[in-house]
Design a protein around this motif. Structure first.
Motif, PDB file in Angstrom:
ATOM      1  N   VAL A 180      37.179  70.763  18.933  1.00 10.82           N
ATOM      2  CA  VAL A 180      38.642  70.371  18.759  1.00 10.82           C
ATOM      3  C   VAL A 180      39.565  71.553  18.650  1.00 10.82           C
ATOM      4  CG1 VAL A 180      40.144  69.139  16.875  1.00 10.82           C
ATOM      5  CG2 VAL A 180      37.927  68.193  17.482  1.00 10.82           C
ATOM      6  N   THR A 181      39.067  72.662  18.049  1.00  8.87           N
ATOM      7  CA  THR A 181      39.850  73.722  17.729  1.00  8.87           C
ATOM      8  C   THR A 181      39.785  74.782  19.188  1.00  8.87           C
ATOM      9  OG1 THR A 181      39.332  74.113  15.488  1.00  8.87           O
ATOM     10  CG2 THR A 181      40.253  76.258  16.526  1.00  8.87           C
ATOM     11  N   LYS A 230      42.442  72.930  20.973  1.00  9.07           N
ATOM     12  CA  LYS A 230      43.851  73.066  20.600  1.00  9.07           C
ATOM     13  C   LYS A 230      44.158  74.336  20.819  1.00  9.07           C
ATOM     14  CE  LYS A 230      44.452  69.108  18.541  1.00  9.07           C
ATOM     15  NZ  LYS A 230      45.649  68.034  18.865  1.00  9.07           N
ATOM     16  N   LEU A 253      41.301  71.421  12.053  1.00 12.74           N
ATOM     17  CA  LEU A 253      41.181  70.232  11.361  1.00 12.74           C
ATOM     18  C   LEU A 253      41.919  70.043  10.003  1.00 12.74           C
ATOM     19  CD1 LEU A 253      37.698  68.791  11.831  1.00 12.74           C
ATOM     20  CD2 LEU A 253      39.661  68.081  13.183  1.00 12.74           C
ATOM     21  N   ILE A 258      45.316  68.252  10.876  1.00 10.80           N
ATOM     22  CA  ILE A 258      45.297  67.222  11.875  1.00 10.80           C
ATOM     23  C   ILE A 258      45.863  66.082  11.025  1.00 10.80           C
ATOM     24  CG2 ILE A 258      42.824  66.308  11.407  1.00 10.80           C
ATOM     25  CD1 ILE A 258      42.618  65.690  14.085  1.00 10.80           C
ATOM     26  N   ARG A 259      46.704  65.168  11.522  1.00 11.58           N
ATOM     27  CA  ARG A 259      47.499  64.051  10.816  1.00 11.58           C
ATOM     28  C   ARG A 259      47.410  63.015  11.597  1.00 11.58           C
ATOM     29  NH1 ARG A 259      52.510  67.063   7.902  1.00 11.58           N
ATOM     30  NH2 ARG A 259      51.326  68.703   6.726  1.00 11.58           N
ATOM     31  N   ASN A 260      47.174  62.864  12.902  1.00 13.01           N
ATOM     32  CA  ASN A 260      47.326  61.833  13.774  1.00 13.01           C
ATOM     33  C   ASN A 260      45.936  60.924  13.804  1.00 13.01           C
ATOM     34  OD1 ASN A 260      46.599  60.291  16.295  1.00 13.01           O
ATOM     35  ND2 ASN A 260      48.549  61.096  17.182  1.00 13.01           N
ATOM     36  N   GLU A 296      43.643  61.057  16.584  1.00 10.77           N
ATOM     37  CA  GLU A 296      42.832  62.044  16.657  1.00 10.77           C
ATOM     38  C   GLU A 296      41.676  62.134  15.769  1.00 10.77           C
ATOM     39  OE1 GLU A 296      44.980  65.476  16.926  1.00 10.77           O
ATOM     40  OE2 GLU A 296      45.598  65.232  18.918  1.00 10.77           O
ATOM     41  N   VAL A 297      41.930  61.527  14.428  1.00 10.57           N
ATOM     42  CA  VAL A 297      41.098  61.634  13.360  1.00 10.57           C
ATOM     43  C   VAL A 297      39.892  60.604  13.812  1.00 10.57           C
ATOM     44  CG1 VAL A 297      40.358  60.774  11.164  1.00 10.57           C
ATOM     45  CG2 VAL A 297      42.577  62.088  11.599  1.00 10.57           C
TER      46      VAL A 297
END
Length: 772
Positions: A162-163, A166, A209, A212-214, A217-218
């Motif tokens: 993920v990172t 991103k 992470l 992360i808020r969406n 995406e979680v």
């Protein structure tokens, strides 16, 4: 009996006396063979692992070591090699270093700040149709090396998918799920191979992470880690976050992994509050980052132990790991090499090795009782209290001045449009004025001269004449090249922050406390331990001498308050913005000194303004407000004809464009060459009316750009910026470049500027905004 464990997230690469840096540079210069280079790198890796073993750390990281940058390591491992390097051998060191540094045929990949730190990473270039592949499992090699040579069952450290994505560029957000799915089997293969080799824990770093808020995406991340979890039989996954508290705490801790690392230093209240409110899963391990991995003060062991006791009301001892808040990459290696520091200050300091000692002390206290570590708690408390009550932290003159400015708002005397006219009349510069950012090549001779002076081998008079001779030479060289605005070269300066800190009260300096900034570039951050104030001019002598050697304007060169703050280790007993204001007031005095001596073009560099930006949007407005205030506090005292410049580099600027405008600098220069001019799109979205120079060539690569390349960069910028506001300059200072390459590159830059200038005057090139 179930015991609390100790762990480390990452260890500094550079060595106690920068042995890593020296080996790298010898290899690049051809003075060290690839075989000897590999032997030296292995020696350093094993030394670092042995040290952590001797300190008694239970979970020792492997794979945190890098030959340049851990993000580049991960990108290359999974085959994300930029197209322009695809023809080269993918596993060769040459390709690896070419991506980072460029070569005669291709520019280096972009470099930018690692979250809100002063560490720079190489930005992976990933397209929507990229097909990742596992080129080489470097983690497996490092794990087996530690196991076979030292008997250490290490904890492999891997930057998470993920990172990684991103932090990459080249694809649209819509393709994020597709790329994540493509990466998944290759991550699984790496982990399965580590499991087969006997790894018990693996640390997957996912700092992205934390913010992360969406919900989608979680959900996507949950599916990703569920697949990873299902493909492993015994090895445990520790999902590591740092720098901020975990948004969506409940969802994050319920993800399918065996442990999670949380930062209890930078957002300790939020993470601790979340645990108190929601509890912690009984089937997971909590790695509590309670030792500050980004500053150099001894931990308040009393408070930290109490914090851990609070955490233990929500988790069982066998669920708890004690560790630093983030990788120790951001702090120096050891305090033991500092023989000359004032004992009052030295006794209050803790570098990487000492932070691991503190980690072990706390772990032992939890396992065997607080009374077993009471002596160490008392020792730390006495050291910190002695510094807190010292005169250096209680300067009444500084406190009074701070009180005066509490009710005042700094502001330039006249608005920019009026200043622009006044300054144009005063300086009478041509269209597209050509200049440099500040520093000029610091040759071996210059460094040796400065060293002789510091050692007392040269008297002050001899050293000053040496500096003047270099200033004279480069003033003449700049005039011969054809630059319109000159610089004195900064030959008397060792570092753009350290130099100023040495001349300000409240700062202290070390001999070996280096940290990595990017590649082999290491910096030695000052320590702001007391109230900051200026007692005499810092730069006036060299700047005024340079100006006496030419009719062209010479810029006064200062480092801005936010950069001095962000590139220093700062005291923690007062609010960091109060420290910034103290620095700004000291710089305000220096700017007045320069003006009084006839210097009316003054550059106050803020390359670190963006890097201090909090990761979470709700915290960014306050930071930017304080940053703008500090810059204006330092610079707004000047006359209308005095032109204030500033410089920023290697950051994402789009989200802070309004703050950049609010700085009210007359001219700003921004890095743009290594990012291939992508910042230009920010100016398409947000009109900027003041003077601006977008760097037209990359100074961090040894290659010399040709005239045509620079010309294209200038014209590309003129598609969105008026030629009446545009300045032509390199990306950054030229301190690290050689004399010949610098001269050749600047000649090409001036030739390109002259050519574009002629096209504008002849009407062959029109600014698109003016045509509309």
């Amino acid at each position: 009996m179930h015991m609390v464990k100790s762990s480390n997230i990452g260890y500094p690469r550079i060595g106690e006396k920068r042995e890593w840096k020296k080996a790298l540079e010898k290899f690049w210069e051809g003075k060290l063979s690839e075989e000897d280079f590999s032997i030296e790198m292995q020696r350093l890796r094993l030394e670092y692992l042995n040290k952590q073993k001797d300190l008694g750390i239970d979970l020792i990281p492997v794979g945190d070591f890098s030959l340049y940058d851990h993000v580049l390591d991960t990108a290359v491992m999974f085959g994300f090699i930029p197209q322009r390097f695809q023809h080269q051998e993918k596993t060769s060191l040459q390709t690896y270093f070419d991506i980072a540094r460029g070569n005669d045929y291709a520019v280096a990949s972009e470099m930018t700040k690692w979250f809100n730190t002063n560490y720079h990473y190489i930005v992976p270039e990933i397209q929507a149709d990229s097909e990742p592949q596992l080129i080489e499992n470097r983690l497996l090699s490092y794990f087996l090396e530690a196991k076979e040579k030292l008997g250490i069952i290490g904890k492999p450290v891997l930057l998470g998918p993920v990172t990684l994505l991103k932090l990459s560029k080249g694809y649209d957000e819509d393709h994020f799920p597709v790329l994540l799915k493509k990466l998944l089997p290759h991550y699984v293969q790496v982990l399965q191979e580590l499991e087969s080799a006997g790894a018990e824990w693996v640390q997957i770093d996912e700092p992205a992470l934390a913010a992360i808020r969406n919900k989608e995406e979680v959900k996507l991340v949950s599916q990703l880690y569920q697949t990873i979890h299902d493909e492993l039989s015994s090895m445990k996954i520790l999902l590591q976050t740092y720098f901020e508290s975990a948004d969506r705490y409940k969802e994050i801790v319920s993800l399918p992994f065996d442990g999670i690392g949380l930062d209890f230093v930078h957002d300790h209240k939020e993470n601790l509050a979340a645990i108190k409110k929601y509890g912690f899963p009984k089937n997971k391990t909590l790695a509590a980052g309670v030792i500050n991995g980004r500053n150099i003060w001894k931990a308040n062991l009393d408070d930290t132990f109490t914090q851990l006791e609070t955490i233990l009301t929500k988790v069982e001892p066998n669920q708890l790991i004690v560790q630093p808040s983030c990788s120790l990459l951001h702090v120096p290696v050891t305090i033991h090499t500092e023989k000359e520091l004032d004992p009052l200050l030295k006794n209050a300091l803790s570098f990487a090795d000492q932070k691991l000692e503190e980690t072990k002390v706390l772990t032992d206290g939890l396992n065997h009782g607080r009374d077993q570590i009471e002596n160490k708690i008392g020792e730390h408390e006495r050291s910190l209290t002695a510094l807190l009550s010292s005169a250096s932290r209680n300067n009444q003159d500084v406190q009074k001045e701070m009180q005066i400015w509490k009710s005042l708002v700094p502001k330039r005397e006249v608005p920019y449009p009026t200043r622009e006219e006044i300054q144009q009349d005063f300086f009478n510069l041509p269209l597209l004025p050509a200049t440099t950012i500040g520093s000029l090549p610091q040759t071996r001779e210059i460094r040796q001269g400065r060293l002789k002076w510091r050692r007392g081998e040269w008297q002050e008079e001899e050293y000053q004449e040496f500096i003047k001779s270099n200033v004279r030479e480069w003033i003449q060289r700049q005039e011969d090249i054809g630059l319109d605005v000159l610089v004195h070269g900064e030959f008397e300066r060792n570092d753009m922050v350290e130099f100023f800190g040495e001349k300000l009260e409240g700062f202290s300096f070390t001999k070996y406390a280096w940290v990595q900034s990017y590649g082999s570039r290491c910096v030695k951050p000052p320590i702001i331990y007391g109230d900051v104030t200026l007692t005499e001019p810092m730069t006036v002598k060299e700047i005024t001498y340079a100006q006496s050697q030419t009719e062209k304007p010479v810029k006064g060169m200062l480092t801005g308050p936010i950069t001095i703050l962000n590139w220093s280790f700062i005291r923690e007993d007062i609010n960091r913005f109060n420290v910034t204001k103290q620095i700004a007031l000291a710089l305000q005095k220096e700017i007045r000194f320069l003006e009084e001596q006839g210097i009316h073009m003054i550059q106050v560099d803020e390359p670190a303004l963006r890097e201090g930006l909090p990761l979470k949007p709700e915290k960014q407005a306050e930071y930017l407000k304080e940053a703008v205030y500090a810059f204006k506090l330092a610079t707004s005292c000047v006359q209308p004809k005095t032109q204030i410049h500033t410089h920023m580099c290697y950051s994402e600027f789009g989200e802070i464009m309004e703050a950049i405008n609010q700085l009210d600098a007359d001219v700003i220069s921004i890095e743009a060459a290594r990012s291939h001019g992508e910042i230009i799109t920010d100016f398409e979205k947000s009109a900027y009316k003041k003077g601006i120079g977008l760097g037209v060539y990359d100074i961090h690569s040894p290659r010399i750009p040709d005239v045509e390349e620079i010309e294209k960069n200038i014209i590309r910028a003129l598609n969105v910026l008026s030629h009446r506001q545009f300045w032509v300059n390199p990306d950054c200072g030229l301190k690290t470049r050689g004399m010949n390459e610098t001269t050749a590159a600047l000649r090409n830059m001036v030739e390109a500027a002259t050519y574009v200038r002629k096209k504008i005057k002849q009407g062959d090139l029109f600014h698109t905004m003016e045509q509309s």
